[in-house]
Enzyme design. Structure first.
Site, short mmCIF file in Angstrom:
data_model
loop_
_atom_site.label_atom_id
_atom_site.label_comp_id
_atom_site.label_asym_id
_atom_site.label_seq_id
_atom_site.Cartn_x
_atom_site.Cartn_y
_atom_site.Cartn_z
CB CYS A 83 18.68 -16.57 48.58
SG CYS A 83 18.27 -15.10 47.98
CB CYS A 206 26.73 -6.41 48.99
SG CYS A 206 26.07 -5.47 49.87
CB SER A 207 26.77 -12.11 48.10
OG SER A 207 25.37 -11.81 48.94
CB ILE A 209 24.90 -9.25 40.58
CG1 ILE A 209 24.24 -8.75 41.38
CG2 ILE A 209 24.36 -9.82 39.26
CD1 ILE A 209 22.83 -9.66 41.75
CE LYS A 329 31.71 -8.78 51.02
NZ LYS A 329 32.45 -8.43 49.85
CG HIS A 333 23.70 -15.61 46.36
ND1 HIS A 333 24.00 -16.60 46.60
CD2 HIS A 333 23.48 -14.18 47.50
CE1 HIS A 333 22.21 -16.36 47.22
NE2 HIS A 333 22.27 -15.24 48.07
#
Lengths: 385, 385
Positions: A83, A206-207, A209, A329, A333
Site C-alpha cells: 500500500c 475500514c477504507s 476497495i 477512509k 484506497h
C-alpha cells in the site's frame, strides 16, 4: 542533490469504475498532471502499483503506461511496496530529479481493484502481509489491524468511540472533496453500529476497495521557477524505512516503528519538528492506523493518538489537520495510487486551491504512506517556496 | 553523480528448488554477495521480481526481504519491469549510490516460478505482454517470439540452424558454469529435432522456468578502493528505455528499438562503441532474442544476427563472446533474478574468476536485460579499474 519541485498534479474521480480500464483511469490522472504542469514531454516515469498481476492480470506497467501515454522510449519503472507503492514511486521520481539523472519525471500510482470479486481482492491484499507466516493461516488485513487495535485499547485505554471519531472526521473532510469515493458524512454512532468485520474493527472503520489513479510531475526547482508562477511547492524531505513484516516479530504491536524512523529522517532533512507542520495526509487504511500514525509522527504522545480526532486536534480547523482530503477512509484506497494522491492533496493545499477543505495558512505539509501493517513507510514533506 | 563500483556478488544454484522457499533462495544469494563484499551493513536494498503475486502469493518483497536479512529499518524497494526487473532494480541501486543518497546498497533479483503448475506459470509470464490486446486473445510468449522469428527469417534469410546455434553455443558455455540449471551440451540437430512449441520455436530454443536469485553490493568507487583489493569493477554506464508493449504497435517486428535506444545511451555514457566490449551478457529468453539483440547492440549489422553464433563471432573464443555464463538458455531464467545474475557474471569475468568459461583479457563487459518482447530494456556497462 538538486532541489526538487512538484509542478503538476492530477487525479481522477475514484470509485468502482467498471466502465473504465486501468489504462483509461491512469491516463486521465497522468494527462491532468501534465496539463497542470504545462509540459508535453517527460524524461522518465514511475508507477506505483501493488498487485498488477492479481488485480488486473497485467505486470510490466512501467513500459505499458509509457507506451499508453505516447512517451516511449522514456524509461518506465514500476515500484511496489504494497500500500506504500505510490509513495515509494514518488520517492524514486524525486531521487531521479534530485540526482540530476532526469529533469521532468512523472510519478504516478494506480490500482484497479474491483474487476475481481471480493474474495480475490482480499487474497490480493493479504500478499502485503507475510504470506507464509500470516496469510496462509487465514488472517486478513482487518484481522491484523484488529489485533493492533486490541493491544492499543487494552494498554492505553483507547476507546471504541475514539476510533469512530477518526472516520467521522475524515468523512467530514471527504464531503468537501469532489473526487472522493465516499463523500457522505457519518456519525460516531453509525460507525459503532456498522457491521463487525474483525472485532473491534467495523466496516465503517475500514477504507474501501477502489479503482483509481493519481499523478504528479516533478522538476528541479530552477526549472520549476521558469515554468510555473508562484507558489512553487518544493520537496523538503523524502524518507523510507522498513519494520518486521509479520506482527509476531514486532517488539510492540501498538507502535509503528517504520513510520517513526522515516519521520525522524524526514524531519532531519527538512530541519523541522512535527509542530512546524500545517497539515498531514496519513495512511488511515483503518481508523486504528491513523491513531497509531499520529503518535509515530510525533503529533500526539505515545498512547494518546485516540484523542487526536476526538479532541479536534486533527480536525480541519484543529492544531494540525490530518487528512484534509478525507484520507483513505473517505477518498478511497486504490492501494498503489494512495501515496501519490496524498502528494496531490499536499500540493493543492500549499497552493491554497482546496476550496471548502482548505487548511488555513498552509505552508508546510507531510505525507505518510504505509505498506501492510507498517512493514514499510514512505514520508515526504512539502513546503511552499 | 559519483562513480559507483560493484564490490560483491552472489547467486545460488538455479533450478527447480521445491525444497526451498523464496526466502531461502534469496537469502543464499544475498549473504554470498555481502560476504564477497566484506560488509555486514547496508543502507538500502532493492529487489527485482516480476510477479510475486502470481508466482508466490507474496508482494511487499522489499520490506519482507530487508526483514529476512535482519537489515530493517533500511529502505527495501521492489522494482518490476517483467523479465527486466533485475536489471532495473540494479539500475536503481546504482542511482541510489551515484546520487549520494546511500553508500552501501544491495541490488538483488528473485523469482520462484515452479511452485505453481505450468499453466499458471505461462499465464503469469503472459502478464509481461499487453494482456488486453495480446494475452486475452490466447497468445503466449513463445507465440510472440515465434512471430518475430518468422519475420526475421522471411526478411533476412535467417535459418532454422542459425537459431539452433545460439542454443548450442550457450549450452556449451553453460556446461562450464557450476550454477547453471541446464549445463548439458546440445547439438544443432537436437535443437532442431526437439518438440515444437510455436513454429519455428522448439523447446530447446526456449529458456526454462527456474527458481533462483542473484545479488550484488554497490558502493562508491572511493569506498570500494578502501574495502577491496583491485581489480575494482566500475559501473561505466546505466541506461533504460521502452518500446511499444504490443507487437502490433511496433514499426518493425524484427527490430528491438528499446535495446538500440538504451545501448546508444549507454555507449555515450561510457564513451565507447560496441567493438570496445570484451563480452556481453544478453537476454536470450529465446534463441531468436539473442539474434535480434546482437543486432540492436550493434555487434552485428541489421539482419545479420543469425550469423553471430553460427560463425563463431559470439563464441567464448570469438571476436565478442556473448553469454559466457550460458545465458538464460542454459543458466536458467528466474525472471526477476536474471538481470542481476548478468551483473554477477560481468563482475566475475572482469575479476578473471570464471574458470573454464573465462573470457580472455576481459576488461569491459555489457549486460542487456529485456522485458516482455522488448517493451523495456536495461543496459549496463562495467569496466575494470
Amino acid at each position: 542533490m538538486r532541489d526538487v519541485a512538484v509542478i503538476g498534479v492530477g487525479m481522477n474521480r475514484w470509485g468502482e469504475l467498471w466502465e473504465k480500464s486501468h489504462r483509461d483511469i491512469w491516463t486521465e490522472a497522468a494527462l491532468e498532471a501534465l496539463a497542470d504542469a504545462g509540459v508535453d514531454r517527460l524524461d522518465a516515469m514511475y508507477v506505483g502499483c501493488m498487485s498488477g498481476g492479481l488485480f488486473m492480470g497485467q505486470e510490466h506497467l512501467g513500459a505499458l503506461l509509457a507506451d499508453q501515454l505516447g512517451m516511449g522510449p522514456i524509461p518506465g519503472t514500476r515500484v511496489e511496496s504494497a500500500c506504500a507503492s505510490g509513495g515509494l514511486a514518488f520517492r524514486h521520481a524525486y531521487l531521479a530529479v534530485a540526482s540530476g539523472e532526469h529533469d521532468l519525471v512523472l510519478a504516478t500510482g494506480l490500482e484497479k481493484m474491483t474487476d475481481v470479486d471480493g474474495g480475490a481482492a482480499t487474497y490480493a491484499l493479504s500478499t502485503a502481509a507475510d504470506q507464509e507466516y500470516e496469510g496462509y493461516h487465514g488472517i486478513t488485513f482487518p484481522g491484523l489491524y484488529a489485533m493492533m487495535a486490541r493491544v492499543h485499547m487494552e494498554r492505553y485505554g483507547t476507546t471504541r468511540k475514539q476510533l469512530a471519531m477518526v472516520a467521522v472526521k475524515n468523512h467530514l473532510h471527504g464531503s468537501m472533496n469532489p473526487l472522493a469515493q465516499f463523500p457522505g458524512k457519518v456519525t460516531a454512532q453509525q460507525v459503532m453500529d456498522s457491521v463487525l468485520v474483525a472485532d473491534p474493527i467495523r466496516i465503517l472503520d475500514c477504507s474501501p476497495i477502489t479503482d483509481g489513479a493519481a499523478a504528479a510531475v516533478l522538476a528541479p526547482v530552477d526549472l520549476a521557477k521558469r515554468l510555473k508562477k508562484s507558489p512553487i511547492v518544493r520537496v523538503a524531505a523524502s524518507a523510507a524505512a522498513t519494520d518486521c513484516i509479520a506482527l509476531h516479530d514486532r517488539q510492540d504491536l501498538a507502535w509503528l516503528a517504520s513510520t517513526q524512523r522515516a519521520a525522524e529522517t524526514a524531519y532531519g532533512q527538512a530541519r523541522i519538528g512535527p509542530s512546524d507542520l500545517s497539515f498531514c495526509e496519513v495512511h488511515d487504511c483503518f481508523t486504528i492506523a491513523e491513531v497509531m500514525v499520529v503518535e509515530a509522527l510525533g503529533l500526539m504522545d505515545k498512547g494518546q493518538g485516540g484523542k487526536g480526532a476526538e479532541s479536534g486536534f486533527t480536525a480541519l480547523d484543529g492544531r494540525i489537520p490530518v487528512n484534509p482530503s478525507g484520507g483513505l477512509k473517505s477518498k478511497g484506497h486504490p492501494v498503489g495510487a494512495t501515496g501519490v494522491a496524498q502528494v496531490r492533496e499536499a500540493v493543492l493545499q500549499l497552493r491554497g486551491a482546496c476550496g471548502g477543505r482548505q487548511v488555513k495558512n498552509a505552508s508546510r505539509g507531510l505525507t505518510q504512506n504505509m505498506g501492510g501493517t507498517g512493514a514499510s513507510t514512505v514520508i515526504h514533506i512539502f513546503e511552499r517556496v
